[in-house]
Structure formats: structure tokens, C-alpha cells
Design an enzyme around this catalytic site. Structure first.
Site, PDB file in Angstrom:
ATOM      1  NE  ARG A  67     -31.245  40.876 -41.391  1.00 42.04           N
ATOM      2  CZ  ARG A  67     -31.146  40.613 -40.212  1.00 42.04           C
ATOM      3  NH1 ARG A  67     -32.030  40.253 -39.451  1.00 42.04           N
ATOM      4  NH2 ARG A  67     -30.442  41.310 -39.541  1.00 42.04           N
TER       5      ARG A  67
ATOM      6  CG  HIS B 135     -21.724  39.391 -36.651  1.00 44.94           C
ATOM      7  ND1 HIS B 135     -21.984  40.919 -36.498  1.00 44.94           N
ATOM      8  CD2 HIS B 135     -22.648  38.807 -35.698  1.00 44.94           C
ATOM      9  CE1 HIS B 135     -22.637  40.989 -35.409  1.00 44.94           C
ATOM     10  NE2 HIS B 135     -23.122  39.981 -35.064  1.00 44.94           N
TER      11      HIS B 135
ATOM     12  CG  ASP C  97     -23.567  41.861 -43.692  1.00 46.90           C
ATOM     13  OD1 ASP C  97     -22.967  41.545 -42.671  1.00 46.90           O
ATOM     14  OD2 ASP C  97     -24.528  42.695 -43.792  1.00 46.90           O
TER      15      ASP C  97
ATOM     16  N   GLY D  84     -33.049  42.040 -33.546  1.00 51.47           N
ATOM     17  CA  GLY D  84     -32.179  41.118 -34.639  1.00 51.47           C
ATOM     18  C   GLY D  84     -33.217  40.987 -35.662  1.00 51.47           C
TER      19      GLY D  84
ATOM     20  CB  SER E 180     -33.492  43.956 -40.150  1.00 48.87           C
ATOM     21  OG  SER E 180     -32.858  44.882 -41.040  1.00 48.87           O
TER      22      SER E 180
ATOM     23  CG  ASP F  14     -29.905  44.103 -41.706  1.00 47.86           C
ATOM     24  OD1 ASP F  14     -29.703  42.862 -41.933  1.00 47.86           O
ATOM     25  OD2 ASP F  14     -29.402  44.493 -40.945  1.00 47.86           O
TER      26      ASP F  14
ATOM     27  CG  ASN G 275     -27.723  51.361 -29.361  1.00 49.30           C
ATOM     28  OD1 ASN G 275     -27.779  51.456 -30.516  1.00 49.30           O
ATOM     29  ND2 ASN G 275     -27.417  52.777 -28.662  1.00 49.30           N
ATOM     30  CE  LYS G 276     -27.596  47.337 -36.656  1.00 46.45           C
ATOM     31  NZ  LYS G 276     -27.703  46.277 -37.602  1.00 46.45           N
TER      32      LYS G 276
END
Length: 459
Positions: free
Chosen positions: A47, A54, A56, A146, A148, A193, A236-237
Site C-alpha cells: 500500500r 503515524h 493510525d 514504506g 508495507s 496497513d 527495521n521498525k
């Protein structure tokens, strides 16, 4: 509505012939690997978030669209052998095998995102004896960009597991389930996402609201195109104590301080939207409260304890997460200002998208969004700031980072009649000056449009 079963034409439209070759190759690779043909295919799209970054996981609505880039899994069910065998068409990703009673999520390898989706369905459906699966994955969503890719993989895995075990889910139910699944791997995200992955429609963006989950079609101007440009830097989130997870806690801290200041039962507040709803104030009024009640700059851990009148142990239980328990400093003022202003921009975008000058207003709001992400939320990067500036200079009406940030992609809104010249200028001014970037430009820079949501394939 349950997850649909669609044809290649229904999903991919004018590129369905190209995709048919891809699926044929995947089927052949699967058959060579496992000695039999797959029983079915599942696909879940990536998506792009047009605006609403930032927010949601702070409770606010967003405006994303699904894209044609996707994760596809070919699956054969092992009724007699409770084993998961996972393979990937890209050779850098190693095969994985385990029995269904040995599933453990220990790190952040590609197969563990699959296991997140598998585990979510198994636990949700209370499957005491889930069947085994042979799976081969083929993905074209750029990793850590970014767009998803990780959530698309989790969603695709959940779909595979549900169908293999003859469980049917409504789209909104499995979207919510998949959002919770990612916590197994340490990501404290929201539900954007996963929601757009399942609720996306060809040619349409969606304004997605939460609690309860609902999606409203947003009519975008017909004269514009969206262009994705990858900065080719990654984050790496899901990493322990990542900046992504710290931002979740900083927003929670802002919510709890504001709630306490106004005599609310602050311990029950986890999201900024909960505070706004409880106070019944507008976005502008909430931003004024932030200016008046939250100090700019960094709060130390001790200052938060003093503000909330709690011990460090209590702070751990009411605010921090396992991933952020060692964090010592928090910027609650700037994070809250970004969230409230960004949520307001989502509403403005939805209200003006089909106006006569809607494309210009959309571009302006997108650029405002990037500035806020860069300066207040500090989730941009030097490469993304450079790239979005180049995109605006190349003719974009607006350009902003999309996704978690700290690297990854930008999305730009461009008049369709200027698309070719725009792509040439961005290629020349950002990619051609670096040989490594230029070598990847064909997959890093492309126009896109709203695509189909997740589906099973009938071939």
C-alpha cells in the site's frame, strides 16, 4: 464481506497478461520444489499512504490506497503431515521448516512474518490440530521501503492458513486480526496497513477509520497520478527499541499527561484520539492545549514520573512496552502536535479531493505532511528530505514520505500530463548521480494507481 476469489484480470486489469507469466513461473517453481502442484494461490497487496502518517496507532483515520505490487503465496495443504515448509522465489531468503507444534517467533527473518499470520489464525480459530502447508512466496513489494511489505506478508500468511484449515473470515475481521498479529514480532503499529490490504479497490483510495473499523471511498481528482520513489535506505521498525516503537510511547505519554491535567482517569488512556473524544474539542483546540500544557523539548523519564505522580515501576506498567522499557527521554510536545495536525490534514484532504482545485490542495497538504513528519515527528531522513525536494522541483504538486519513514519511499502527486517529464527529472537529479541508486531505478521509481485488495486466485 468475505475475502473474494478473483481472476487475474479482475485483480491486475491491463497488466494481467504479464502477471499470468509470473504465476505460471511460480507454479512451476513450486512443483519442482515440492513435487506437486499448489492447491491455491493467495495474494496481498502493498500500500501507499497518501496522507495520514503515524496517526493510525494514535486512533486516527488515514487515507491509503492498495497498489499492484504484492505478495503472492502458492500453497498445497499437508493433511497427513503437520509440517510447515516455507520457500521463497528470491534466493537470498532461506527455506524454513518446522512442525506445527514447534512454531516459535524468535527474530525478524522473512519466514517469521509468515508465522505471525499463521499463529494469529491458529489462535483465533482455536485450531488444536492445524494442518501443515507447503508454501512458496513470490513478492514484488520492495522490502523496508514504506510500502508495507511485512504487513502484506502477514496478511497473505493469515489467508493461506485460514483457507488451508477451511476457515472463512470477513475482510474487516481478518484485517483486525492481522493488525494484532504483528505484535508477535514486536511491531506496535496501528491497523492501516492490514485494513487497506483487505479493503482496497481498483481505482479507489480509502479513508479508513478505526474502533470500529470502517472504510469510506475517497474520490481523487482524475487529472493526477501518484509516483513512488524509493530513497533506497531502510529501517527495521520491528527492532527492539526502534524509533517507531518509541513514537508509540511518546504519543501515549502525551495522551496520559493531557488526560491527567483535565481530571480524567488517565491510566485508561492509551491514544491521543481518546483524549480528544473525551474532551470534545476540535483539532485546533487540541493543538492549543498541547502548546499550553506540554513543554517543548525532551522530558526525562523522571519528569514523566513527576507529571503523572507514579513510580518508575508504575510507569513501566501504564506507559512503556517491553520494546521501550529502557528509553530515557521523550519528546511528547512535538509528537502530539504532529498527530493532531496530521489528523486534521486527513479530514481536509477528504473534504476537498473532488473540488475544482482539489489536486493543488492535495499537493499542498501532502507537502505540509512531510514537513511535519520531518520536523515534529522526526521520522524522515536526509535522503527522503532530498528526494521529496527534488520531486517538488520536478513538477510534483506535493511530495511526502510514506510508511514508517527513516528511509523507504516518498509518494508524489503529479499532473498526469507531466508524468513523463517528471520521471525523467527525478531519475536524473536523484538516481543518476549515484551508481548504486541508478542500478535499481527501474524498480525504485514508478507511477502507480489504486489497486485491488487481497484475494484468492482462480486460475
Amino acid at each position: 464481506m468475505p475475502i473474494p476469489q478473483l481472476s487475474l484480470q479482475e485483480i491486475y486489469g491491463d497488466i494481467s497478461e504479464q502477471q499470468a507469466k509470473r504465476y505460471a513461473t511460480l507454479k512451476e517453481s513450486f512443483t519442482q520444489k515440492y513435487g506437486r502442484a499448489p492447491d491455491f494461490f493467495s495474494r496481498a497487496p502493498g500500500r501507499v499512504n497518501i496522507i495520514g502518517e503515524h496517526i493510525d496507532y494514535h486512533g486516527y483515520g488515514v487515507l491509503p490506497m492498495s497498489i499492484n505490487q504484492d505478495i503472492v503465496c502458492a500453497v498445497a495443504v499437508n493433511h497427513d503431515k503437520p509440517v510447515l515448509r516455507l520457500a521463497n522465489t528470491q534466493s537470498q531468503y532461506k527455506d524454513f521448516i518446522c512442525t506445527v507444534d514447534e512454531v516459535a517467533i524468535k527474530g525478524i527473518d522473512w519466514h517469521e512474518y509468515f508465522l505471525c499470520g499463521w499463529k494469529g489464525v491458529v489462535e483465533n480459530a482455536s485450531l488444536s490440530s492445524p494442518c501443515g502447508m507447503d508454501v512458496m512466496l513470490d513478492g514484488c513489494v520492495p522490502k523496508s521501503s514504506g510500502l508495507s511489505s511485512s504487513s502484506a506478508l502477514v496478511c497473505c500468511a493469515a489467508m493461506c492458513t485460514a483457507r488451508a484449515n477451511q476457515k472463512e473470515y470477513e475482510q474487516v475481521v481478518i484485517a483486525d486480526l492481522c493488525a494484532k498479529c504483528e505484535k508477535y514480532i514486536g511491531t506496535m503499529g496501528g491497523g492501516m496497513d492490514q485494513s487497506i490490504c483487505f479493503l482496497g479497490e481498483v481505482g479507489k483510495a480509502k479513508q479508513i477509520e478505526f474502533n470500529p473499523l470502517r472504510a469510506t471511498t475517497c474520490h481523487l481528482p482524475e487529472s493526477i497520478s501518484f509516483v513512488i520513489s524509493n530513497s533506497l535506505t531502510e529501517i527495521n521498525k520491528a527492532a527492539p527499541c526502534s524509533q517507531f516503537n518509541v513514537r508509540v510511547v511518546e504519543g501515549r505519554a502525551a495522551a496520559q499527561i493531557l488526560a491527567k491535567n483535565h481530571g480524567l482517569e488517565w491510566r485508561s488512556f492509551k491514544k491521543l484520539k481518546q483524549v480528544q473524544d473525551a474532551l470534545g474539542k476540535s483539532f485546533d483546540e487540541m493543538m492549543e492545549l498541547v502548546k499550553a500544557e506540554l513543554e517543548p523539548g525532551l522530558y526525562t523519564r523522571q519528569q514523566l514520573q513527576e507529571k503523572l505522580e507514579v513510580t518508575d515501576e508504575e510507569l513501566l506498567s501504564v506507559m512503556l512496552s517491553p520494546q521501550t522499557q529502557t528509553v530515557q527521554q521523550f519528546n511528547v510536545h512535538n509528537r502530539a502536535m504532529h498527530v493532531f495536525s496530521e489528523a486534521a490534514r486527513v479530514h481536509k484532504t477528504s473534504a476537498t479531493a473532488d473540488a475544482s482545485d482539489g489536486e493543488k490542495e492535495l499537493g499542498r497538504l501532502m507537502t505540509e505532511s512531510h514537513v511535519s513528519c520531518s520536523q515534529l515527528y522526526e521520522c524522515s531522513s536526509p535522503e527522503l528530505d532530498e528526494l521529496t525536494a527534488i520531486c517538488r522541483d520536478a513538477g510534483a504538486l506535493g511530495s511526502r514520505l510514506t510508511g514508517a519513514g527513516w528511509g523507504g519511499c516518498a509518494v508524489s502527486v503529479v499532473p498526469t500530463e507531466q508524468l513523463a517529464s517528471f520521471l525523467d527529472k527525478v531519475r536524473e537529479n536523484f538516481y543518476s548521480k549515484d551508481p548504486e541508486r541508478m542500478a535499481r531505478v527501474e524498480t525504485a521509481l514508478f507511477a502507480t494507481k489504486p489497486g485491488s485488495g487481497a484475494a484468492y486466485l482462480c486460475l
